[in-house]
Design an enzyme around this catalytic site. Structure first.
Site, mmCIF file in Angstrom:
data_model
loop_
_atom_site.group_PDB
_atom_site.id
_atom_site.type_symbol
_atom_site.label_atom_id
_atom_site.label_comp_id
_atom_site.label_asym_id
_atom_site.label_seq_id
_atom_site.Cartn_x
_atom_site.Cartn_y
_atom_site.Cartn_z
ATOM 1 N N GLY A 174 0.822 -1.204 0.000
ATOM 2 C CA GLY A 174 0.000 0.000 0.000
ATOM 3 C C GLY A 174 0.854 1.251 0.000
ATOM 4 O O GLY A 174 1.948 1.284 -0.560
ATOM 5 N N GLY A 175 0.373 2.284 0.678
ATOM 6 C CA GLY A 175 1.098 3.551 0.714
ATOM 7 C C GLY A 175 2.458 3.447 1.367
ATOM 8 O O GLY A 175 3.341 4.276 1.116
ATOM 9 N N GLY A 409 24.835 10.250 -30.535
ATOM 10 C CA GLY A 409 24.486 11.029 -29.350
ATOM 11 C C GLY A 409 24.901 10.367 -28.069
ATOM 12 O O GLY A 409 25.102 11.040 -27.049
ATOM 13 N N ALA A 410 25.057 9.043 -28.091
ATOM 14 C CA ALA A 410 25.481 8.330 -26.884
ATOM 15 C C ALA A 410 26.891 8.753 -26.470
ATOM 16 O O ALA A 410 27.224 8.723 -25.280
ATOM 17 C CB ALA A 410 25.418 6.821 -27.117
#
Length: 519
Positions: A174-175, A409-410
């Site tokens: 849960g939370g 771009g790497a």
């Protein structure tokens, strides 16, 4: 003559301590052991240096009077909190106690945790959470939910100030999962711990999917699929030992440098095996972990998230006794390509190292970003930008070594000179270009190849010419983008020299409230 009886006040204190140390009772302690788990106090004893734990809030009890809870008050209220030493350095710890109300969180319980977190921030010491809880205490309603939010706030404010480590050693659902998720590192125990927002029963009711707790949120699932878990262990003892080792690489807070450990591994050691370890053929794989082991102290790499996005390797090591954060493309997996998951994994690690003054060593062998619709639809642009942003923003010492391929771009993203890397080295096997020779020739020489009498021979000649002119480190070195092309066997020595040069580095980013990383 018999000794005098202790005063009533001392008797009362002895009684209170005995009650508090009894946890949830012998039956529940036995069940904890039968489930393969240690108790909260046993875990703290193993985590900390012997005899150093100082407890806070031992006599706290919950404030709930509904549902008969006023008759069920246990000293400590299901969480053990305090501070102690690990390798002689101060740390703060809270250990959730599953033997008391299933470790469920109440308002008083949350207040105990918040107090030690606040004190850790004041004195500048790491926070370690040992999680083993059934979640919010339903009988307390919104007070329990408020307690979680109070903890989340402190996790957020402490981020980048002191290291935060979460050991999930039982249920965390849960939370409650958001506290570990905010912390820097999450360790889980195989077969006894799990994390999920909604459990199998709810999932079955809503989506009609059937899944076990282990498959939904077990240690292996989070270590391999979600990336939530950074390390797994086979039992509680192994998890706590890994936590101690992890802390050995980290400073106590953002104002300190990482601790230095003496080493007998000479920094002048030549790494002869590196002369032949990296294949000249750029398409042939090898294990970059062998390269890392060859150059760091005692071949020791403490890897982070080894089973998640294994096409990139991140972790802590030492060179000359000083910790470094290692980021390395892994040619043995997907040729070391960058993709959505590896970009996020590395970006998170780079930002942690920058928070806590850990120098960065980047080993580059990357053919580019993984192509495909799955990657584009999955946001490879924004996730790749996270890694670029992290390296560019980092002000710690940054040393980059191009081992072999650095395409497209790497090349820019992997801590290039252009985004403020301090020392950029290359091995003679390095290839730095917009793309691989074959792909480049197919574009720029398309017409000449089509018109040639022997297209295959023409293509081969153009590829050889491109490789000679561009697919090597010397053009980049001519332009000053590479500081030095070095002999492979000299790599350890040069890394140590570079890190020694940069150990007093000071760099600043422009004044701002905070950056807006592409999340």
């Amino acid at each position: 003559m018999p000794p005098p009886s202790p005063p009533k006040a001392i008797e009362r204190l002895d009684e209170m301590n005995a009650r508090a140390l009894g946890l949830g009772g012998e039956d529940r302690v036995q069940k904890q052991h039968e489930a393969g788990k240690l108790t909260a106090r046993e875990r703290i004893e193993l985590l900390l240096d012997p005899g150093t734990f100082v407890e806070a809030g031992r006599f706290v009890v919950h404030r709930c009077s509904d549902f008969g809870m006023d008759k069920q008050k246990v000293l400590g209220d299901g969480v053990v909190t305090g501070y102690g030493l690990i390798d002689g350095r101060k740390v703060f710890v809270f250990a959730q106690d599953f033997t008391v109300f299933g470790g469920s969180l109440s308002g008083a319980y949350a207040q105990k945790i918040c107090k030690v977190m606040d004190l850790a921030m004041k004195v500048g010491a790491p926070i370690i959470g040992l999680n083993d809880s059934g979640g919010a205490r339903i009988q307390e309603g919104v007070e329990s939910l408020a307690g979680y939010a109070d903890i989340f706030l402190r996790n957020t404010l402490a981020s980048g100030v002191v290291p935060q480590i979460s050991c999930v050693m039982g249920p965390c659902a849960g939370g409650a999962v958001y506290s570990p998720a905010i912390t820097d590192f999450v360790l889980m125990v195989e077969r006894t711990s799990y994390m999920f927002i909604t459990g199998p029963d709810v999932i079955k009711a809503v989506t009609h999917e059937e899944v076990s707790k282990e498959d939904l949120g077990g240690a292996t699932t989070h270590a391999t699929k979600s990336g939530v878990c950074h390390r797994t262990a086979t039992d509680d003892r192994g998890c706590l030992q890994q936590t101690r080792e992890l802390l050995s690489f980290l400073p106590s807070n953002h104002e300190e440098d990482p601790p230095v450990r003496p080493t007998k591994d000479p920094v002048t050691r030549e790494v002869v095996e590196l002369d032949t370890m990296i294949p000249a053929d750029p398409s042939k794989p090898y294990d970059v972990k062998d390269v890392i082991a060859a150059v760091v102290d005692d071949k020791n790499l403490f890897e982070i998230a080894p089973a998640y996005a294994p096409n990139i390797v991140v972790g802590f090591a030492r060179i000359g006794g000083r910790p470094v954060g290692v980021v390395a493309n892994q040619p043995a997996v997907l040729a070391g390509v960058l993709d959505t998951h590896s970009s996020m994994k590395a970006a998170r690690f780079v930002r942690f190292c920058d928070c806590f003054n850990v120098p960065l060593l980047t080993l580059v062998d990357v053919p580019g970003f993984l192509p495909g619709t799955d990657q584009e639809y999955g946001g490879v642009i924004k996730h790749g930008a996270k890694l670029l942003f992290a390296f560019a923003e980092a002000t710690v010492p940054k040393v980059t070594v191009i081992l072999r391929k650095a395409y497209g771009g790497a090349y820019d993203v992997m801590a290039s000179k252009h985004i403020r890397a301090d020392v950029n080295l290359a091995l003679p096997t390095a290839e730095i270009a917009v793309m691989g020779p074959e792909g480049a020739v197919n574009i720029v020489r398309r017409n000449e190849i089509a018109q040639a009498e022997d297209p295959a021979a023409a293509r081969a000649a153009f590829v050889a010419d491109y490789r000679e002119k561009f697919a090597n480190p010397y053009k980049a070195a001519e332009l000053g983008f590479i500081d030095e092309v070095i002999y492979p066997r000299a790599l350890r020595t040069r890394l140590h020299q570079s890190l020694q040069l940069l150990k007093d580095k000071r760099d600043l980013n422009p004044p701002k409230k905070h950056s807006n990383i592409p999340l």
